[in-house]
Design an enzyme around this catalytic site. Sequence first.
Site, PDB file in Angstrom:
ATOM      1  N   THR A 159      -1.126   2.668   4.539  1.00  0.00           N
ATOM      2  CA  THR A 159      -0.467   4.038   4.312  1.00  0.00           C
ATOM      3  C   THR A 159       0.316   4.088   5.414  1.00  0.00           C
ATOM      4  OG1 THR A 159      -2.421   4.554   3.223  1.00  0.00           O
ATOM      5  CG2 THR A 159      -1.145   6.213   4.718  1.00  0.00           C
ATOM      6  N   SER A 179       0.760  -1.248  -0.086  1.00  0.00           N
ATOM      7  CA  SER A 179       0.119   0.180   0.039  1.00  0.00           C
ATOM      8  C   SER A 179       0.794   1.348   0.082  1.00  0.00           C
ATOM      9  CB  SER A 179      -0.758   0.116   1.429  1.00  0.00           C
ATOM     10  OG  SER A 179      -0.306  -0.195   2.328  1.00  0.00           O
ATOM     11  N   THR A 237       1.554   6.953   0.554  1.00  0.00           N
ATOM     12  CA  THR A 237       0.500   5.813   0.160  1.00  0.00           C
ATOM     13  C   THR A 237       0.362   5.435  -1.420  1.00  0.00           C
ATOM     14  OG1 THR A 237      -1.529   5.030   0.757  1.00  0.00           O
ATOM     15  CG2 THR A 237      -1.550   7.490   0.286  1.00  0.00           C
ATOM     16  N   THR A 264      -5.001   7.081   8.583  1.00  0.00           N
ATOM     17  CA  THR A 264      -4.971   6.260   7.756  1.00  0.00           C
ATOM     18  C   THR A 264      -6.437   5.865   7.499  1.00  0.00           C
ATOM     19  OG1 THR A 264      -3.819   3.861   7.222  1.00  0.00           O
ATOM     20  CG2 THR A 264      -4.442   4.383   9.246  1.00  0.00           C
ATOM     21  N   GLY A 265      -6.589   4.857   6.380  1.00  0.00           N
ATOM     22  CA  GLY A 265      -7.813   4.310   6.098  1.00  0.00           C
ATOM     23  C   GLY A 265      -8.771   5.100   4.915  1.00  0.00           C
ATOM     24  N   ARG A 282      -8.093   9.135  -8.933  1.00  0.00           N
ATOM     25  CA  ARG A 282      -8.744   9.318  -7.528  1.00  0.00           C
ATOM     26  C   ARG A 282      -7.362   9.784  -6.669  1.00  0.00           C
ATOM     27  NH1 ARG A 282      -7.381   7.128  -2.088  1.00  0.00           N
ATOM     28  NH2 ARG A 282      -9.230   7.373  -0.904  1.00  0.00           N
TER      29      ARG A 282
HETATM   30  C1  SD4 Z   1      -6.270   6.706   1.099  1.00  0.00           C
HETATM   31  N1  SD4 Z   1      -5.786   7.028   3.524  1.00  0.00           N
HETATM   32  O1  SD4 Z   1      -5.924   7.229   0.072  1.00  0.00           O
HETATM   33  C2  SD4 Z   1      -5.365   6.637   2.044  1.00  0.00           C
HETATM   34  C3  SD4 Z   1      -5.317   5.193   2.208  1.00  0.00           C
HETATM   35  C4  SD4 Z   1      -5.207   4.217   3.271  1.00  0.00           C
HETATM   36  O2  SD4 Z   1      -5.822   2.247   4.574  1.00  0.00           O
HETATM   37  O3  SD4 Z   1      -4.744   4.823   4.481  1.00  0.00           O
HETATM   38  N2  SD4 Z   1      -5.753   3.022   3.410  1.00  0.00           N
HETATM   39  O4  SD4 Z   1      -7.481   7.033   1.264  1.00  0.00           O
END
Ligand code: SD4
Length: 334
Positions: free
Chosen positions: A192, A90, A210, A243-244, A220
């Site tokens: 991330t 990731s 990330t 993160t997320g 995106r």
């Molecule tokens: C995103 N926050 O691109 C990042 C990806 C991530 O767990 O953290 N995924 O939305």
Amino acid sequence: MKRRNFIKNAALTSAGLAIGNSLTNCADSESKDNKSDVAVSTNKLPLVIATWHVKNATTKAMEILQAGGTALDAVEQGCRVEEADINNSSVGKGGLPDRDGNVTLDACIMDKYGNCGSVVYLQNITHAVSVARKVMEDTPHVMLAGEGAKQFAMSKGFQPEDLLTEASKEAWEKWKIEAKYKPIINIENHDTIGMLAIDKNGDISGACTTSGLAYKMGGRVGDSPIIGSGLFVDNEIGACVATGLGEEVVKTVGSFLVVELMRQGKSPQQACEEAIRRIVSKPNSNYKDFQVGYIAVNKKGETGSYAIHQWFSMTKFQDGVNEQNQSDYYIKKQ
Ligand code: SD4
């Protein structure tokens, strides 16, 4: 602040263990002004925290901090460890691609002065965080995107590479069979990477890098390169990184929110919890289907982390201990 009060407070708080740095800070603050209670309970510095299980990255960052390096160098170099790791799917090289098979990277960095730089939709350059730093230091801008970001990186000597590894390509080809888009909660337990550090001088910096959500739409961009959403640093108060599911973080300007809540007096833990509550308490929020996690640090060196779902974790390196701690979370029963 009176030295007598300092000693009393130091004895009353676990943070009082950090006598060395605290005393130095205390003496400084006495000579400059009379209002820095922060010095009372400074935890042992330097320290570094990062999202997920990234002990190699925090080790690298701590090496720099222990040698007297800046928090800015530490977070950049720490993030680079994960960007170069092709087993981390990731971040950087080996990151999972978008639905068209393109690996596109987002990253940002922010220093103790509030300077920041970011790159979005960057292709073919592994160390997006270092490109973000160059944007911060060598351009009059904050953010560069896509082809412009890549051209800029190459002008600074970054070498273009194919970031799609065999493993990521295979995973993408498998995904294409059904091509169902669904945010994945807690990819592999390391996702991330967001990193925050306080150096020996007590100065704070942060970075975030990330490849974004796996199989996202082409073009995106998530929260990670958006200053205030994926990352925010205020050297007077503290810092936060997210993160997320980036869309949910952007909608609540999550990292800025956490820092502002700390400014109002909340601890890093309380601030992270409140920022998660803002997300889950929205009417019609489908928070059961996605993950968001925050980590934060304040000027005292206190840290916090909180997520919607279980299994989010924070790696923390402080006082000779480099450990991964499971974060508390909102949904206790699924
Ligand atoms: C995103 N926050 O691109 C990042 C990806 C991530 O767990 O953290 N995924 O939305």
